[in-house]
Design an enzyme around this catalytic site. Sequence first.
Site, mmCIF file in Angstrom:
data_model
loop_
_atom_site.group_PDB
_atom_site.id
_atom_site.type_symbol
_atom_site.label_atom_id
_atom_site.label_comp_id
_atom_site.label_asym_id
_atom_site.label_seq_id
_atom_site.Cartn_x
_atom_site.Cartn_y
_atom_site.Cartn_z
ATOM 1 N N ALA A 98 0.818 -1.216 0.000
ATOM 2 C CA ALA A 98 0.000 0.000 0.000
ATOM 3 C C ALA A 98 0.849 1.263 0.000
ATOM 4 C CB ALA A 98 -0.963 -0.007 1.188
ATOM 5 N N THR A 99 2.050 1.199 0.552
ATOM 6 C CA THR A 99 2.915 2.389 0.527
ATOM 7 C C THR A 99 3.202 2.784 -0.923
ATOM 8 O OG1 THR A 99 3.941 1.832 2.640
ATOM 9 C CG2 THR A 99 5.193 3.293 1.189
ATOM 10 N N GLN A 130 -6.530 -0.986 5.242
ATOM 11 C CA GLN A 130 -7.169 -1.588 6.423
ATOM 12 C C GLN A 130 -8.640 -1.937 6.161
ATOM 13 O OE1 GLN A 130 -5.626 -2.349 9.280
ATOM 14 N NE2 GLN A 130 -3.703 -1.252 9.016
ATOM 15 N N SER A 154 -3.222 -3.676 0.401
ATOM 16 C CA SER A 154 -1.983 -4.290 0.898
ATOM 17 C C SER A 154 -2.211 -5.768 1.185
ATOM 18 C CB SER A 154 -1.557 -3.570 2.185
ATOM 19 O OG SER A 154 -0.488 -4.255 2.795
ATOM 20 N N HIS A 182 -0.426 -7.889 3.199
ATOM 21 C CA HIS A 182 -0.181 -8.443 4.543
ATOM 22 C C HIS A 182 -1.190 -8.004 5.600
ATOM 23 C CE1 HIS A 182 2.008 -5.033 6.674
ATOM 24 N NE2 HIS A 182 2.072 -4.593 5.434
ATOM 25 N N THR A 197 9.952 -6.873 -12.813
ATOM 26 C CA THR A 197 9.400 -8.224 -12.947
ATOM 27 C C THR A 197 8.450 -8.505 -11.798
ATOM 28 O OG1 THR A 197 11.474 -8.915 -13.946
ATOM 29 C CG2 THR A 197 10.017 -10.676 -13.139
ATOM 30 N N CYS A 206 4.520 4.365 16.667
ATOM 31 C CA CYS A 206 4.259 4.558 15.247
ATOM 32 C C CYS A 206 5.079 3.551 14.483
ATOM 33 C CB CYS A 206 4.515 5.986 14.815
ATOM 34 S SG CYS A 206 6.209 6.305 14.440
HETATM 35 C C1 LIG Z 1 -3.832 2.617 6.330
HETATM 36 C C2 LIG Z 1 -2.502 2.104 5.852
HETATM 37 N N1 LIG Z 1 -1.997 2.548 4.702
HETATM 38 C C3 LIG Z 1 -0.835 2.107 4.210
HETATM 39 C C4 LIG Z 1 -0.083 1.175 4.893
HETATM 40 C C5 LIG Z 1 1.202 0.684 4.306
HETATM 41 O O1 LIG Z 1 1.024 -0.600 3.795
HETATM 42 P P1 LIG Z 1 2.229 -1.515 3.295
HETATM 43 O O2 LIG Z 1 2.848 -2.086 4.532
HETATM 44 O O3 LIG Z 1 1.585 -2.547 2.436
HETATM 45 O O4 LIG Z 1 3.162 -0.650 2.530
HETATM 46 C C6 LIG Z 1 -0.573 0.678 6.107
HETATM 47 C C7 LIG Z 1 0.235 -0.276 6.893
HETATM 48 O O5 LIG Z 1 0.597 -0.026 8.016
HETATM 49 C C8 LIG Z 1 -1.813 1.148 6.596
HETATM 50 O O6 LIG Z 1 -2.317 0.710 7.746
#
Ligand SMILES: Cc1ncc(COP(=O)(O)O)c(C=O)c1O
Length: 382
Positions: free
Chosen positions: A73-74, A181, A201, A203, A240, A326
């Site tokens: 997600a980042t 989330q 995401s 995980h 890839t 955090c």
């Molecule tokens: C709301 C939210 N956005 C983004 C992320 C980042 O996700 P990822 O670990 O897949 O980069 C998280 C993870 O902590 C999250 O809780």
Amino acid sequence: MTDLPIYLDYQSTTPLDPRVLAEMMPYLTTKFGNPHSNHSFGWEAAAGVEIARKNVANLIGAAPEDIIFTSGATESNNLAIKGMAYAAYPSKNHIITAVTEHMCVLESCAALARNGFKVTYLPVGADGLIDLAQLDQAITPKTSLVSIMAVNNEIGVIQNITEIGAICMARDVIFHTDAAQAAGKIPLDVSAMNIDLMSISGHKIYGPKGVGALYLRPKNIQPLALFDGGGQERGLRSGTLSPALCAGLGTACKIAKQDMAKDHDHIHNLAKRMKSEILGSLDGVHLNGSEKQRYPGNLNLIFDGVKGDALIKRLRNIAFSAGSACSTGRAEPSHVLTAIGLDKAQIEGSIRIGIGRMTMDQEINYAADHIIDAVKKIRTQL
Ligand SMILES: Cc1ncc(COP(=O)(O)O)c(C=O)c1O
């Protein structure tokens, strides 16, 4: 007797579902081909990636061709926010987000601000929700993008995504939601909710770490790619692909869709019990964020007169997080708890208990008993 330690930090990450691992294994062993190769090994791997893409799309009511695989997600948030902001620049130079977003959204916006963009950070009420009228007022002819998360990772509140989508559509602004989330936990439909971009995401939904997805509604504007390379993923995300990670995410999405109601009931019942045991035994306990509009697997509680860190130290057999914690472990007050109006003592007294698919009855009993006991002991030492 329950096995120790007990994991109650499901917002941080989730265990891999064994059904997910089973689907990933062939792509780590026999089906090892590069999915971008033009021969039978490549075709076999590519077929796995396409099944995964379908499963991700299915979870959110999207078309498979509108899903791009990323590392998480980042990366999805960076691509959505920076990519779209740069694509619309210079005719539009303004974006809108909320103060309670995940750091990867806030830092993406900060990076844009350093490069000449204007960013509006909407405040939230004590319930953790943005004000829809304020959002509407903040949109100008220069606004290209609104980015508002679906479920908050710290306090679990669910923003009014459908209404936000409707405002963005009416004002002709692109709507991105960070659903890290939310996807797989609450029903989401990109068409019904007018979502143009959605970050997912692996995980957080019992899939592997290191994989995620970005949903991208076909529009006349495409985000600017952040990576240059071989042009994979429609040129938006070169590199890839990992068929194993894609299969893991896809299977996690398929299971999440299949089991959503069952997971929700299980998690709701456990959270209700945990809350009623704690509130029934202790005074001075408060829930952070909206009581009504929240994902039940997140219990963020303030214990008056008790520091979250002190509780963690006493309860080494239970994994949960403190309000000051955090992502990088810096002991700074949470920006989310600050934004909902808590003072320093309230923030320090907050803990987040995360309940998930694998949480068991006896783990809730053990954790509730030991949290209650530890709070009483800490309070009598005052
Ligand atoms: C709301 C939210 N956005 C983004 C992320 C980042 O996700 P990822 O670990 O897949 O980069 C998280 C993870 O902590 C999250 O809780």
